[in-house]
Design a protein around this motif. Structure first.
Motif, PDB file in Angstrom:
ATOM      1  N   VAL A 416       0.811  -1.220   0.000  1.00 56.74           N
ATOM      2  CA  VAL A 416       0.000   0.000   0.000  1.00 56.74           C
ATOM      3  C   VAL A 416       0.843   1.267   0.000  1.00 56.74           C
ATOM      4  O   VAL A 416       0.347   2.349  -0.331  1.00 56.74           O
ATOM      5  CB  VAL A 416      -0.961   0.010   1.200  1.00 56.74           C
ATOM      6  CG1 VAL A 416      -2.020  -1.060   1.038  1.00 56.74           C
ATOM      7  CG2 VAL A 416      -0.204  -0.171   2.520  1.00 56.74           C
ATOM      8  N   LYS A 417       2.113   1.196   0.383  1.00 51.80           N
ATOM      9  CA  LYS A 417       2.962   2.379   0.382  1.00 51.80           C
ATOM     10  C   LYS A 417       4.424   1.970   0.450  1.00 51.80           C
ATOM     11  O   LYS A 417       4.756   0.810   0.719  1.00 51.80           O
ATOM     12  CB  LYS A 417       2.616   3.317   1.550  1.00 51.80           C
ATOM     13  CG  LYS A 417       2.943   2.750   2.928  1.00 51.80           C
ATOM     14  CD  LYS A 417       2.560   3.713   4.039  1.00 51.80           C
ATOM     15  CE  LYS A 417       3.463   4.927   4.098  1.00 51.80           C
ATOM     16  NZ  LYS A 417       4.839   4.649   4.533  1.00 51.80           N
ATOM     17  N   THR A 418       5.268   2.962   0.198  1.00 50.87           N
ATOM     18  CA  THR A 418       6.706   2.813   0.383  1.00 50.87           C
ATOM     19  C   THR A 418       7.153   3.837   1.429  1.00 50.87           C
ATOM     20  O   THR A 418       6.362   4.584   1.974  1.00 50.87           O
ATOM     21  CB  THR A 418       7.457   3.056  -0.933  1.00 50.87           C
ATOM     22  OG1 THR A 418       7.156   4.385  -1.406  1.00 50.87           O
ATOM     23  CG2 THR A 418       7.048   2.053  -1.990  1.00 50.87           C
ATOM     24  N   ARG A 419       8.458   3.872   1.711  1.00 55.06           N
ATOM     25  CA  ARG A 419       9.071   4.869   2.605  1.00 55.06           C
ATOM     26  C   ARG A 419       8.471   4.868   4.002  1.00 55.06           C
ATOM     27  O   ARG A 419       7.920   5.893   4.417  1.00 55.06           O
ATOM     28  CB  ARG A 419       8.957   6.263   1.981  1.00 55.06           C
ATOM     29  CG  ARG A 419       9.488   6.364   0.578  1.00 55.06           C
ATOM     30  CD  ARG A 419       9.007   7.599  -0.121  1.00 55.06           C
ATOM     31  NE  ARG A 419       9.529   8.805   0.489  1.00 55.06           N
ATOM     32  CZ  ARG A 419      10.687   9.385   0.154  1.00 55.06           C
ATOM     33  NH1 ARG A 419      11.443   8.886  -0.798  1.00 55.06           N
ATOM     34  NH2 ARG A 419      11.072  10.489   0.736  1.00 55.06           N
ATOM     35  N   PRO A 420       8.515   3.756   4.766  1.00 58.44           N
ATOM     36  CA  PRO A 420       9.044   2.437   4.440  1.00 58.44           C
ATOM     37  C   PRO A 420       7.991   1.553   3.769  1.00 58.44           C
ATOM     38  O   PRO A 420       6.806   1.909   3.749  1.00 58.44           O
ATOM     39  CB  PRO A 420       9.399   1.882   5.825  1.00 58.44           C
ATOM     40  CG  PRO A 420       8.353   2.462   6.722  1.00 58.44           C
ATOM     41  CD  PRO A 420       8.108   3.849   6.186  1.00 58.44           C
ATOM     42  N   ALA A 422       5.121  -0.884   3.183  1.00 58.90           N
ATOM     43  CA  ALA A 422       4.004  -1.315   4.027  1.00 58.90           C
ATOM     44  C   ALA A 422       3.079  -2.202   3.207  1.00 58.90           C
ATOM     45  O   ALA A 422       2.789  -1.903   2.046  1.00 58.90           O
ATOM     46  CB  ALA A 422       3.242  -0.100   4.573  1.00 58.90           C
ATOM     47  N   PHE A 423       2.626  -3.288   3.822  1.00 57.70           N
ATOM     48  CA  PHE A 423       1.826  -4.296   3.127  1.00 57.70           C
ATOM     49  C   PHE A 423       0.553  -4.570   3.921  1.00 57.70           C
ATOM     50  O   PHE A 423       0.540  -4.492   5.156  1.00 57.70           O
ATOM     51  CB  PHE A 423       2.617  -5.602   2.956  1.00 57.70           C
ATOM     52  CG  PHE A 423       3.929  -5.430   2.255  1.00 57.70           C
ATOM     53  CD1 PHE A 423       4.027  -5.597   0.881  1.00 57.70           C
ATOM     54  CD2 PHE A 423       5.078  -5.098   2.961  1.00 57.70           C
ATOM     55  CE1 PHE A 423       5.227  -5.436   0.225  1.00 57.70           C
ATOM     56  CE2 PHE A 423       6.297  -4.939   2.318  1.00 57.70           C
ATOM     57  CZ  PHE A 423       6.367  -5.104   0.942  1.00 57.70           C
ATOM     58  N   ILE A 424      -0.505  -4.918   3.195  1.00 57.08           N
ATOM     59  CA  ILE A 424      -1.769  -5.330   3.812  1.00 57.08           C
ATOM     60  C   ILE A 424      -2.078  -6.755   3.352  1.00 57.08           C
ATOM     61  O   ILE A 424      -1.975  -7.062   2.164  1.00 57.08           O
ATOM     62  CB  ILE A 424      -2.923  -4.383   3.431  1.00 57.08           C
ATOM     63  CG1 ILE A 424      -2.822  -3.085   4.235  1.00 57.08           C
ATOM     64  CG2 ILE A 424      -4.278  -5.035   3.673  1.00 57.08           C
ATOM     65  CD1 ILE A 424      -3.949  -2.109   3.957  1.00 57.08           C
ATOM     66  N   VAL A 425      -2.459  -7.593   4.306  1.00 59.38           N
ATOM     67  CA  VAL A 425      -2.866  -8.969   4.016  1.00 59.38           C
ATOM     68  C   VAL A 425      -4.321  -9.126   4.415  1.00 59.38           C
ATOM     69  O   VAL A 425      -4.693  -8.869   5.570  1.00 59.38           O
ATOM     70  CB  VAL A 425      -1.991  -9.979   4.793  1.00 59.38           C
ATOM     71  CG1 VAL A 425      -2.468 -11.405   4.505  1.00 59.38           C
ATOM     72  CG2 VAL A 425      -0.523  -9.827   4.425  1.00 59.38           C
ATOM     73  N   LYS A 426      -5.179  -9.500   3.454  1.00 57.09           N
ATOM     74  CA  LYS A 426      -6.580  -9.801   3.754  1.00 57.09           C
ATOM     75  C   LYS A 426      -6.651 -11.234   4.275  1.00 57.09           C
ATOM     76  O   LYS A 426      -6.154 -12.167   3.630  1.00 57.09           O
ATOM     77  CB  LYS A 426      -7.437  -9.650   2.494  1.00 57.09           C
ATOM     78  CG  LYS A 426      -7.516  -8.219   1.969  1.00 57.09           C
ATOM     79  CD  LYS A 426      -8.243  -7.314   2.953  1.00 57.09           C
ATOM     80  CE  LYS A 426      -8.420  -5.916   2.385  1.00 57.09           C
ATOM     81  NZ  LYS A 426      -9.333  -5.883   1.242  1.00 57.09           N
ATOM     82  N   GLY A 444      10.564 -13.253   5.717  1.00 55.52           N
ATOM     83  CA  GLY A 444      10.499 -13.773   4.359  1.00 55.52           C
ATOM     84  C   GLY A 444      10.510 -12.659   3.324  1.00 55.52           C
ATOM     85  O   GLY A 444      11.145 -12.782   2.264  1.00 55.52           O
ATOM     86  N   LEU A 445       9.807 -11.568   3.609  1.00 50.47           N
ATOM     87  CA  LEU A 445       9.829 -10.421   2.696  1.00 50.47           C
ATOM     88  C   LEU A 445      11.244  -9.869   2.562  1.00 50.47           C
ATOM     89  O   LEU A 445      11.696  -9.532   1.461  1.00 50.47           O
ATOM     90  CB  LEU A 445       8.889  -9.327   3.209  1.00 50.47           C
ATOM     91  CG  LEU A 445       7.390  -9.569   3.048  1.00 50.47           C
ATOM     92  CD1 LEU A 445       6.589  -8.543   3.843  1.00 50.47           C
ATOM     93  CD2 LEU A 445       7.000  -9.508   1.573  1.00 50.47           C
ATOM     94  N   ARG A 446      11.950  -9.757   3.677  1.00 51.24           N
ATOM     95  CA  ARG A 446      13.326  -9.253   3.635  1.00 51.24           C
ATOM     96  C   ARG A 446      14.217 -10.143   2.761  1.00 51.24           C
ATOM     97  O   ARG A 446      14.985  -9.654   1.932  1.00 51.24           O
ATOM     98  CB  ARG A 446      13.910  -9.218   5.049  1.00 51.24           C
ATOM     99  CG  ARG A 446      13.294  -8.216   5.986  1.00 51.24           C
ATOM    100  CD  ARG A 446      14.134  -8.130   7.262  1.00 51.24           C
ATOM    101  NE  ARG A 446      13.443  -7.443   8.329  1.00 51.24           N
ATOM    102  CZ  ARG A 446      13.329  -6.125   8.434  1.00 51.24           C
ATOM    103  NH1 ARG A 446      13.867  -5.363   7.505  1.00 51.24           N
ATOM    104  NH2 ARG A 446      12.682  -5.576   9.444  1.00 51.24           N
ATOM    105  N   ARG A 457       6.356  -2.644   7.442  1.00 47.96           N
ATOM    106  CA  ARG A 457       5.081  -2.587   8.163  1.00 47.96           C
ATOM    107  C   ARG A 457       4.119  -3.590   7.532  1.00 47.96           C
ATOM    108  O   ARG A 457       3.873  -3.541   6.323  1.00 47.96           O
ATOM    109  CB  ARG A 457       4.490  -1.178   8.092  1.00 47.96           C
ATOM    110  CG  ARG A 457       5.444  -0.079   8.590  1.00 47.96           C
ATOM    111  CD  ARG A 457       5.721  -0.227  10.062  1.00 47.96           C
ATOM    112  NE  ARG A 457       6.490   0.867  10.595  1.00 47.96           N
ATOM    113  CZ  ARG A 457       7.698   0.747  11.109  1.00 47.96           C
ATOM    114  NH1 ARG A 457       8.292  -0.444  11.124  1.00 47.96           N
ATOM    115  NH2 ARG A 457       8.337   1.793  11.620  1.00 47.96           N
ATOM    116  N   LEU A 458       3.568  -4.479   8.345  1.00 45.19           N
ATOM    117  CA  LEU A 458       2.658  -5.520   7.870  1.00 45.19           C
ATOM    118  C   LEU A 458       1.352  -5.410   8.646  1.00 45.19           C
ATOM    119  O   LEU A 458       1.346  -5.496   9.876  1.00 45.19           O
ATOM    120  CB  LEU A 458       3.287  -6.906   8.065  1.00 45.19           C
ATOM    121  CG  LEU A 458       2.545  -8.100   7.457  1.00 45.19           C
ATOM    122  CD1 LEU A 458       2.448  -7.960   5.950  1.00 45.19           C
ATOM    123  CD2 LEU A 458       3.245  -9.405   7.816  1.00 45.19           C
TER     124      LEU A 458
END
Length: 494
Positions: A416-420, A422-426, A444-446, A457-458
């Motif tokens: 959903v964004k960068t800097r840093p 950020a991800f959303i999981v439904k 795992g993302l890293r 951010r998750l």
């Protein structure tokens, strides 16, 4: 129309208050005690339609040795030499002192243009001191009040003709010549352009933080190639968060030098609290934060708190170990620090750890590369298709738990964004997802998308077990039922 205006004068005459007035922000620390300002602070000044660079300087001291006051004086004298106009501020309530007369003689010899401003002239208390300022022999003094904004129109009227003269005397710029040429279509397409990459108009924001006497100002001076910031063996020299714009190995950067941050229990004086708060504000403005450690005492509790604060604020972090030239067994020490880093700062796993010497300049190339890499990762964006393929593989390899027999389903993922990043999981049953499984996904993302060290951010959003097409199917069924009902109501033979 641009010129440089340096504000000079004795300590505690109101230079920083006037600086804040001209830039329109409370950038410089202000306190009743003398000698608060030590470094040169630059800002974008504005007065009517005049635009200029304004410099806040340390109070001129009658010291010529290598003491802290002597070094502060030499730094201020350099600002006088480089400025187009010097605004000599005196205290109208105290009157003209011997120190004012002494420094007036220095300005008469070294400054290009001098304006005398009798500050604190509001009311009758400053009338006598303002009249005394005529004796300095530097022209008619301006009666101003930096705190209340009085006399700014008079300052504008004096600056305007000087600004015109400086502009007329400035040599014409030389046009740049290049062998490269592109078509209009190529220029308009902007193919491959990435807005986040540093440019001269929008430089990379870099803050250097750490404990007192870690060598922050010395490191920045080495990057700049000049003694721009006040340094010395004394701890806690830097008070304001000073920003300087430079080109570091081909990359445009704005570097913030911050005050040393001690443990909160040891910070008792009001001025030190203001300095630390100013440094924390610089971290919030930064994109990349360099946490500078002392090789002799690395990873103390305060170092860990500082690094954790930068990560909590969502900034890309680079760990730099200074005074590396004093270390004898370098390979052993480096292995030891890497092990301590992995153990003590797991939230920054994979962040760059580089060794530098601010004194000799050794390792600056490694520091530059680490900053650029951290900034690139901080701005990284992953396509949604790749994320969902990855999410399927991760859940297949290690399925989420089923608390109370209710299976958690991770259905969809997007950035959903960068800097840093950020991800959303439904997902279903988001309140039941354990912290350990969240760490599993972040690690795992890293690893799989090459995002070491940067804060990630998750967030989980509850989708529930409902069919997303349920509403549409219900609508179709209702529409069919209504049609049948209408057909039954039609009379026979119609």
């Amino acid at each position: 129309m641009t010129f440089t205006l340096a504000i000079v004068g004795r300590p505690n005459v109101g230079k920083s208050t006037l600086f804040n007035r001209l830039v329109g922000k409370k950038l410089a620390l202000v306190d009743d005690q003398p000698g608060v300002t030590r470094d040169l602070r630059e800002g974008a000044g504005r007065l009517g339609d005049l635009r200029f660079i304004v410099i806040d300087s340390a109070g001129l001291e009658m010291a010529e040795d290598d003491s802290l006051q002597g070094r502060m004086r030499r730094l201020t004298e350099r600002a006088v030499d480089e400025a187009d106009i010097c605004l000599f501020v005196v205290d109208a309530r105290l009157g003209i002192t011997a120190a004012d007369e002494y420094f007036a003689e220095i300005l008469r010899r070294r400054a290009k243009h001098v304006i005398v401003a009798a500050n604190k002239s509001e009311g009758r208390a400053g009338e006598a001191g303002a009249m005394e300022a005529y004796a300095l022999g530097l022209g008619e003094p301006l009666r101003i009040s930096a705190e209340h904004g009085e006399g700014m129109d008079d300052l504008y009227r004096v600056l305007m003709p000087l600004a015109d003269q400086i502009e007329a005397d400035r040599p014409a710029p030389i046009e740049a010549v290049t062998d490269l040429d592109i078509s209009e279509a190529e220029a308009e397409s902007g193919e491959g352009a990435e807005d986040w990459r540093p440019t001269e108009a929008r430089p990379l924001q870099l803050a250097v933080i750490g404990r007192p006497n870690a060598g922050k100002s010395t490191l920045i001076n080495k990057i700049l190639g000049q003694d721009r910031l006040l340094t010395g063996p004394e701890a806690g020299i830097t008070r304001d968060s000073i920003s300087v714009t430079t080109e570091f190995m081909g990359t445009h950067m704005r570097i913030f030098d911050t005050a040393g941050m001690r443990k909160r229990a040891r910070v008792t004086e009001k001025l030190e609290k203001l300095s630390v708060a100013d440094g924390l504000r610089a971290v919030r403005f930064a994109e990349v934060v360099v946490v500078l450690l002392d090789v002799e005492i690395p990873f103390e509790t305060q170092d860990l708190r500082i690094a954790d604060f930068a990560e909590t604020e969502g900034r890309a972090v680079v760990i730099a170990v200074n005074k590396w030239d004093t270390e004898d067994d370098k390979s052993h020490k480096l292995n030891e620090m890497r092990a301590s880093f992995e153990k003590l700062l797991p939230q920054l796993r994979g962040a760059p750890l580089v060794t530098v010497s601010a004194k000799t300049g050794k390792g600056l190339d490694r520091l530059h590369n680490a900053v650029i890499k951290a900034h690139e990762v901080w701005n990284r964006r992953v396509p949604t298709a790749r994320l969902n393929q990855w999410l399927g593989a991760m859940t297949e390899s290690h399925p989420p738990p089923a608390p109370g027999g209710r299976r958690i389903r991770l259905r969809y993922m997007t950035q959903v964004k960068t800097r840093p990043p950020a991800f959303i999981v439904k997902s279903t049953h988001t309140d039941q997802i354990p912290t350990s499984y969240q760490r599993y996904l972040i690690n795992g993302l890293r690893a799989d998308f090459d995002m070491p060290g940067t804060p990630i951010r998750l967030f989980f959003r509850d989708q529930g077990g409902e069919n997303p097409f349920k509403a549409k199917a219900t609508k179709i069924v209702q529409s069919g039922a209504l049609s049948k009902h209408k057909n039954r109501q039609k009379p026979k033979g119609s």
